[in-house]
Design a protein around this motif. Sequence first.
Motif, mmCIF file in Angstrom:
data_model
loop_
_atom_site.group_PDB
_atom_site.id
_atom_site.type_symbol
_atom_site.label_atom_id
_atom_site.label_comp_id
_atom_site.label_asym_id
_atom_site.label_seq_id
_atom_site.Cartn_x
_atom_site.Cartn_y
_atom_site.Cartn_z
ATOM 1 N N GLY A 60 0.808 -1.212 0.000
ATOM 2 C CA GLY A 60 0.000 0.000 0.000
ATOM 3 C C GLY A 60 0.842 1.262 0.000
ATOM 4 O O GLY A 60 0.530 2.233 -0.699
ATOM 5 N N LYS A 63 3.430 1.262 -3.348
ATOM 6 C CA LYS A 63 2.822 1.139 -4.668
ATOM 7 C C LYS A 63 1.642 2.080 -4.822
ATOM 8 O O LYS A 63 1.683 3.015 -5.623
ATOM 9 C CB LYS A 63 2.394 -0.300 -4.926
ATOM 10 C CG LYS A 63 1.860 -0.529 -6.330
ATOM 11 C CD LYS A 63 1.561 -1.997 -6.612
ATOM 12 C CE LYS A 63 1.076 -2.191 -8.037
ATOM 13 N NZ LYS A 63 0.788 -3.626 -8.338
ATOM 14 N N TYR A 64 0.585 1.849 -4.052
ATOM 15 C CA TYR A 64 -0.631 2.616 -4.264
ATOM 16 C C TYR A 64 -0.497 4.049 -3.757
ATOM 17 O O TYR A 64 -0.966 4.985 -4.425
ATOM 18 C CB TYR A 64 -1.811 1.904 -3.598
ATOM 19 C CG TYR A 64 -2.077 0.551 -4.196
ATOM 20 C CD1 TYR A 64 -2.594 0.431 -5.484
ATOM 21 C CD2 TYR A 64 -1.783 -0.615 -3.496
ATOM 22 C CE1 TYR A 64 -2.820 -0.807 -6.048
ATOM 23 C CE2 TYR A 64 -2.015 -1.866 -4.042
ATOM 24 C CZ TYR A 64 -2.528 -1.954 -5.330
ATOM 25 O OH TYR A 64 -2.735 -3.175 -5.886
ATOM 26 N N VAL A 65 0.137 4.240 -2.617
ATOM 27 C CA VAL A 65 0.373 5.608 -2.154
ATOM 28 C C VAL A 65 1.326 6.328 -3.106
ATOM 29 O O VAL A 65 1.144 7.516 -3.409
ATOM 30 C CB VAL A 65 0.913 5.597 -0.713
ATOM 31 C CG1 VAL A 65 1.329 6.987 -0.278
ATOM 32 C CG2 VAL A 65 -0.132 5.027 0.244
ATOM 33 N N ILE A 67 1.673 5.737 -6.318
ATOM 34 C CA ILE A 67 0.936 6.056 -7.549
ATOM 35 C C ILE A 67 0.071 7.295 -7.330
ATOM 36 O O ILE A 67 0.009 8.193 -8.188
ATOM 37 C CB ILE A 67 0.092 4.849 -7.989
ATOM 38 C CG1 ILE A 67 1.001 3.710 -8.452
ATOM 39 C CG2 ILE A 67 -0.868 5.242 -9.106
ATOM 40 C CD1 ILE A 67 0.258 2.437 -8.787
ATOM 41 N N GLY A 68 -0.618 7.346 -6.205
ATOM 42 C CA GLY A 68 -1.439 8.527 -5.928
ATOM 43 C C GLY A 68 -0.613 9.802 -5.810
ATOM 44 O O GLY A 68 -1.010 10.862 -6.308
#
Length: 337
Positions: A60, A63-65, A67-68
Motif C-alpha cells: 500500500g 505502490k498505491y500511495v 501512484i497517488g
Amino acid sequence: MNATPDTTPDTVPRPARTARTGRPAAPPRGPAPARRPGRADRRAWAAFALLTGPMLIGLGIFKYVAIGWSLLLSLSDAHGSIALGHWVGLDNYRHLLADPAFRSSLVQIVLFTLAVVPVTFAASLGLALLVHRVRRGRAVVRTAFLIPAAVSYVAASLLWKMCLFNGLPAGIANTVGGWFGMAAVPWLQTTDPPLYWIVLVSVRLWLQVGFYMVLFLAGLQAVPRDVHEAAALDGATGLRLLRLITLPLLRNTSVAVLMLQFIAAFQAFDEFYNLFNSGLSGTATAPVQTPLVYLYNTAMGAQDYGLGSAGAFVLTALIVGATLIQGRLTGFGKGEE
C-alpha cells in the motif's frame, strides 16, 4: 377380562410414530446455534495477519500511495523535489504532448515494437516446434535456450556493445564480416543506414526467445496427441498440419504471448539506455530513445518530477489502451464456444 380404559384426554396430542419401527419420532431440531470463534480461530487469524500484514502495508505504501502521489505531482509544478509545488492542472500533459522529442520517442517505440514482436514471435514458435520434436535430451535443449532469459538486460546490453558490436575490427561482428570481405562497421554510430537497429533487435531476441519458447512448449504439450494422429490419417502433414491443427489449438497461447511481447516492447528501457546513454559507445547523443528513456532524463536529469510523472501516466494509458485493443481484436479472455 375387561381392558383398561384409555384415560388420555383427547386434547393432548400423541407423539408421531415412524413408519418403520412404530417408535415415537424425534422432535424437530431448531437451527444450530452459531459457533463462537474459539481460541484456535483467533490464533489462525493472528498468524494470517502477522504473515500478510507487512506485505500489505508495504504494497500500500510503496505502490498505491506512490501512484497517488505521482498523480498529484503530475498536476503540479515540481522541480528539484518530490514535494507538491504550484498547482498547474493539465499543463504538464499539454507540454509533454507538444514536445517533439516525446512524440518522436513514441514513434520510435512503435517502430521498435513492429520490428521486434513479429520476429520474436516467429522465432520462439519455430524453436518450440523443433524442441517439441526432440525425443532425447529435450530438457537439456530447453534449458539451453531458457538460460538467456535469466541474464539481466544491463549485462546483455554491455556484452553486445563492448564485445559483439563494439565497432572495432577485433569485434566479433566485424570479425565474422571480415571473413566475407566486409569492412569494419561502427554499428552503434552508423545512422545511415540505421545499423543500430540490428543491435537493439538482436539483444532483445537473445534475451526473450527462450522464455516465450517455453510458453509455446507448454501449449504444444497440452495438445492431445490423438488429434495430430487423426489429422495425419486424413492426410494433413507438414505445413498443412501446422496451419489447420496446431496453430488453431495454440490460439490462446499465441494471444497471450503477443500481449506479453507488446507490453514488454513498450516498456523497453535497459538496452536503449545502456547501449547509447551510459558512455563507452562513442556517441555524443543517442540516435534513438524510448519514452522511458525520455522520462528518465526528464525526471532524473532535469529534475522535473511533475513532467516526468505526467509522462508516466501517458505511457501507462497508451500501454493499457493498446492491450485492450489487442485483447478485443483477438478475443482474449472469451470462453470457448
